[in-house]
Scaffold this motif. Structure first.
Motif, mmCIF file in Angstrom:
data_model
loop_
_atom_site.group_PDB
_atom_site.id
_atom_site.type_symbol
_atom_site.label_atom_id
_atom_site.label_comp_id
_atom_site.label_asym_id
_atom_site.label_seq_id
_atom_site.Cartn_x
_atom_site.Cartn_y
_atom_site.Cartn_z
ATOM 1 N N ILE A 19 0.909 -1.290 -0.159
ATOM 2 C CA ILE A 19 -0.067 0.119 0.045
ATOM 3 C C ILE A 19 0.866 1.341 0.076
ATOM 4 C CG2 ILE A 19 -1.344 1.270 1.277
ATOM 5 C CD1 ILE A 19 -2.802 -1.179 2.422
ATOM 6 N N ASN A 20 0.509 2.124 -1.011
ATOM 7 C CA ASN A 20 1.206 3.460 -0.876
ATOM 8 C C ASN A 20 0.530 4.570 -0.291
ATOM 9 O OD1 ASN A 20 2.407 5.866 -1.745
ATOM 10 N ND2 ASN A 20 3.544 5.113 -3.450
ATOM 11 N N ILE A 21 0.891 4.970 0.731
ATOM 12 C CA ILE A 21 0.241 6.029 1.249
ATOM 13 C C ILE A 21 0.696 7.501 1.252
ATOM 14 C CG2 ILE A 21 -0.696 4.549 3.217
ATOM 15 C CD1 ILE A 21 1.207 5.949 5.159
ATOM 16 N N LEU A 22 1.503 7.623 0.131
ATOM 17 C CA LEU A 22 2.235 9.173 0.067
ATOM 18 C C LEU A 22 1.233 10.082 -0.025
ATOM 19 C CD1 LEU A 22 4.878 10.694 0.059
ATOM 20 C CD2 LEU A 22 4.794 10.075 -2.249
ATOM 21 N N SER A 23 0.250 9.826 -0.967
ATOM 22 C CA SER A 23 -0.896 10.825 -1.352
ATOM 23 C C SER A 23 -1.630 11.128 0.095
ATOM 24 C CB SER A 23 -1.719 10.302 -2.083
ATOM 25 O OG SER A 23 -2.496 9.159 -2.064
ATOM 26 N N TYR A 24 -1.800 10.178 0.990
ATOM 27 C CA TYR A 24 -2.506 10.747 2.181
ATOM 28 C C TYR A 24 -1.681 11.277 3.216
ATOM 29 C CZ TYR A 24 -5.631 6.964 0.690
ATOM 30 O OH TYR A 24 -6.616 6.119 -0.250
ATOM 31 N N LEU A 25 -0.303 11.053 3.218
ATOM 32 C CA LEU A 25 0.443 11.775 4.067
ATOM 33 C C LEU A 25 0.752 13.146 3.639
ATOM 34 C CD1 LEU A 25 3.071 8.845 4.466
ATOM 35 C CD2 LEU A 25 1.531 9.559 6.166
ATOM 36 N N LEU A 26 0.646 13.592 2.259
ATOM 37 C CA LEU A 26 0.791 14.857 1.902
ATOM 38 C C LEU A 26 -0.245 15.715 1.875
ATOM 39 C CD1 LEU A 26 2.718 14.073 -1.485
ATOM 40 C CD2 LEU A 26 3.628 15.016 0.757
ATOM 41 N N VAL A 27 -1.601 15.299 2.213
ATOM 42 C CA VAL A 27 -2.822 15.926 2.307
ATOM 43 C C VAL A 27 -2.608 17.062 3.380
ATOM 44 C CG1 VAL A 27 -5.259 15.685 2.985
ATOM 45 C CG2 VAL A 27 -4.326 14.364 1.391
ATOM 46 N N ASP A 28 -2.145 16.752 4.611
ATOM 47 C CA ASP A 28 -1.959 17.405 5.673
ATOM 48 C C ASP A 28 -0.660 17.148 6.473
ATOM 49 O OD1 ASP A 28 -2.238 18.918 7.911
ATOM 50 O OD2 ASP A 28 -4.443 18.634 8.442
ATOM 51 N N ILE A 29 0.365 18.062 6.095
ATOM 52 C CA ILE A 29 1.690 17.887 6.611
ATOM 53 C C ILE A 29 1.666 17.988 8.017
ATOM 54 C CG2 ILE A 29 4.201 18.645 6.329
ATOM 55 C CD1 ILE A 29 3.043 17.274 4.060
ATOM 56 N N ASP A 30 0.939 19.035 8.766
ATOM 57 C CA ASP A 30 0.864 19.203 10.101
ATOM 58 C C ASP A 30 0.350 17.824 10.746
ATOM 59 O OD1 ASP A 30 1.952 21.762 10.002
ATOM 60 O OD2 ASP A 30 -0.002 22.603 9.623
ATOM 61 N N LEU A 31 -0.814 17.485 10.237
ATOM 62 C CA LEU A 31 -1.191 16.038 10.957
ATOM 63 C C LEU A 31 -0.206 14.923 10.663
ATOM 64 C CD1 LEU A 31 -3.635 14.567 11.966
ATOM 65 C CD2 LEU A 31 -4.308 14.261 9.699
ATOM 66 N N THR A 32 0.314 14.907 9.495
ATOM 67 C CA THR A 32 1.567 13.827 9.136
ATOM 68 C C THR A 32 2.488 14.076 10.179
ATOM 69 O OG1 THR A 32 1.193 13.714 7.100
ATOM 70 C CG2 THR A 32 3.041 12.962 7.885
ATOM 71 N N MET A 33 2.967 15.251 10.606
ATOM 72 C CA MET A 33 3.950 15.414 11.745
ATOM 73 C C MET A 33 3.623 15.102 12.967
ATOM 74 S SD MET A 33 6.029 18.815 10.348
ATOM 75 C CE MET A 33 4.677 19.947 10.518
ATOM 76 N N GLU A 34 2.233 15.350 13.341
ATOM 77 C CA GLU A 34 1.711 14.907 14.590
ATOM 78 C C GLU A 34 1.585 13.554 14.693
ATOM 79 O OE1 GLU A 34 -2.547 15.338 16.811
ATOM 80 O OE2 GLU A 34 -1.990 16.910 15.502
ATOM 81 N N ILE A 35 1.342 12.846 13.798
ATOM 82 C CA ILE A 35 1.258 11.572 13.879
ATOM 83 C C ILE A 35 2.717 10.590 13.920
ATOM 84 C CG2 ILE A 35 0.829 9.122 12.271
ATOM 85 C CD1 ILE A 35 -1.723 10.583 11.599
ATOM 86 N N ILE A 36 3.870 11.435 13.101
ATOM 87 C CA ILE A 36 4.926 10.709 13.302
ATOM 88 C C ILE A 36 5.609 10.939 14.778
ATOM 89 C CG2 ILE A 36 7.499 11.530 12.735
ATOM 90 C CD1 ILE A 36 6.240 11.837 9.815
#
Length: 100
Positions: A19-36
């Motif tokens: 599964i390639n989730i890159l497009s989901y991770l790019l939707v909201d970078i702030d949310l991605t950073m929070e999840i990281i």
């Protein structure tokens, strides 16, 4: 996309690496950073494959700081830490040296 939805996609890549989730991770970078920041070591390890693309497409140096900080917190030495270091380095290379 909500935090729970993105977390669900991350859980899916732990089960199926195709599964390639890159497009989901790019939707909201702030949310991605929070999840990281909140990710387990295993989740962070799997997400590291996307670091360079996220850094390049988001053009946000805060993302580099986020992944560096999260890497320092890793405790699971059974994971390939060198791989994660390489992925962080590739993400850092997106930015010109004089800029960062």
């Amino acid at each position: 996309m909500s935090k729970e939805e993105l977390k669900g996609y991350i859980d899916e890549i732990l089960k199926d690496r195709d599964i390639n989730i890159l497009s989901y991770l790019l939707v909201d970078i702030d949310l991605t950073m929070e999840i990281i920041k909140e990710s387990t070591d295993l989740e962070f390890y799997y997400l590291s494959d996307y670091f360079e693309d996220i850094a390049y497409m988001s053009n946000r140096k805060e993302f580099i700081d986020c992944i560096r900080d999260r890497f320092i917190e890793m405790k699971d030495n059974s994971l390939d830490l060198l791989h994660v270091c390489d992925m962080i380095k590739y993400a850092e290379d997106v930015f010109p040296i004089e800029e960062y």
